[in-house]
Design a protein around this motif. Structure first.
Motif, short mmCIF file in Angstrom:
data_model
loop_
_atom_site.label_atom_id
_atom_site.label_comp_id
_atom_site.label_asym_id
_atom_site.label_seq_id
_atom_site.Cartn_x
_atom_site.Cartn_y
_atom_site.Cartn_z
N VAL A 1 -25.85 52.45 0.63
CA VAL A 1 -24.78 53.40 0.92
C VAL A 1 -23.68 53.31 -0.13
O VAL A 1 -23.11 54.32 -0.55
N ALA A 2 -23.38 52.09 -0.59
CA ALA A 2 -22.38 51.93 -1.65
C ALA A 2 -22.79 52.68 -2.91
O ALA A 2 -21.96 53.30 -3.59
N ARG A 3 -24.09 52.67 -3.21
CA ARG A 3 -24.58 53.41 -4.38
C ARG A 3 -24.44 54.92 -4.17
O ARG A 3 -24.07 55.65 -5.08
N GLN B 1 -18.07 45.03 0.32
CA GLN B 1 -19.08 45.59 -0.59
C GLN B 1 -18.43 46.42 -1.68
O GLN B 1 -17.66 47.34 -1.41
N LYS B 2 -18.72 46.10 -2.92
CA LYS B 2 -18.16 46.83 -4.06
C LYS B 2 -19.04 48.02 -4.43
O LYS B 2 -20.23 48.05 -4.13
N LEU B 3 -18.45 48.96 -5.14
CA LEU B 3 -19.25 50.03 -5.73
C LEU B 3 -20.06 49.47 -6.89
O LEU B 3 -19.57 48.61 -7.63
N PRO B 4 -21.29 49.93 -7.08
CA PRO B 4 -22.08 49.43 -8.22
C PRO B 4 -21.53 49.98 -9.54
O PRO B 4 -20.83 50.97 -9.56
N THR C 1 -13.14 48.72 -2.72
CA THR C 1 -14.41 48.52 -2.02
C THR C 1 -15.08 49.88 -1.79
O THR C 1 -14.44 50.93 -1.86
N ALA C 2 -16.38 49.82 -1.48
CA ALA C 2 -17.11 51.05 -1.18
C ALA C 2 -16.54 51.73 0.07
O ALA C 2 -16.45 52.96 0.14
#
Length: 224
Positions: free
Chosen positions: A189-191, A221-224, A41-42
């Protein structure tokens, strides 16, 4: 001789031990401080970023990241037009395939509003999610020219957004600026985490803490 009865306490003892283990075990995927983030995850990725102080902005120049937009993917179109084609709807061209003449940003990520795009009088900017000057102060100063050029033209680090909001952002990081559109903050934020992880751009302590505060509200939330 009278018979003696021995009471067995094994089952209650085992139950108590199990409860104690459960109480002490970390809970993954939670949204509160002290819980272990789920892997991949992020939120978990934030801990892979190097934490250091911000270096001086001395020597920063936009041209250090290349002059203007380039065709990094060699599809015949500049990166700016590639991102407009990716993020706008109803796209029209001035040359049939590359130069975007007009279109609509139907759901601006930073404001959640609809923003028209017309070439030459645009209300749409292409934003570097991790600002170039922020990267410069957190590692990019030591990169070679080709790495900086790739960073400035990497689609992972680029978004079509409302121009006025983007200019208010300036070169802020997660500790100093977040999109007004609350529903996009986790994705944003993940991006940033993904970009900084990819290029080994470090974060300040305050920036790391700000990233975690946002991502704890969306622990999956996953990383893009």
């Amino acid at each position: 001789m009278p018979m003696t009865y021995r009471r067995t306490f094994a089952a209650p003892a085992l139950a108590a031990a199990a409860l104690m283990v459960a109480a002490c075990s970390p809970v993954t995927g939670g949204g509160t401080t002290g819980r272990t983030p789920a892997p991949e995850t992020a939120l978990a990725a934030v801990d892979s970023l190097t934490v250091k102080g911000r270096a001086p902005k001395t020597g920063y120049d936009r041209d250090a990241f290349g002059r203007g937009w380039v065709d990094v993917d060699r599809n015949g179109c500049g990166t700016r037009d590639d991102i407009l084609k990716r993020d706008l709807t109803g796209v029209r061209y001035t040359d049939g395939r590359c130069k975007v003449a007009s279109g609509t940003l139907t759901d601006d990520p930073y404001t959640g509003t609809t923003v028209p795009y017309v070439r030459g009088r645009s209300k749409v900017d292409i934003d570097h999610v991790v600002a170039l000057s922020d990267a410069w102060q957190k590692g990019a100063r030591q990169w070679d020219a080709e790495t900086r050029r790739r960073f400035a033209n990497d689609p992972l680090n680029l978004l079509a957004v409302d121009a006025s909001t983007n200019r208010r952002k300036s070169d802020g990081d997660a500790a100093t600026w977040l999109p007004p559109n609350n529903g996009y903050r986790c994705t944003y934020v993940a991006r940033q985490v993904a970009v900084k992880k990819k290029y080994r751009v470090w974060v300040t302590e305050g920036e790391r803490d700000a990233m975690k505060r946002v991502l704890r509200d969306c622990p999956q939330q996953k990383l893009p």
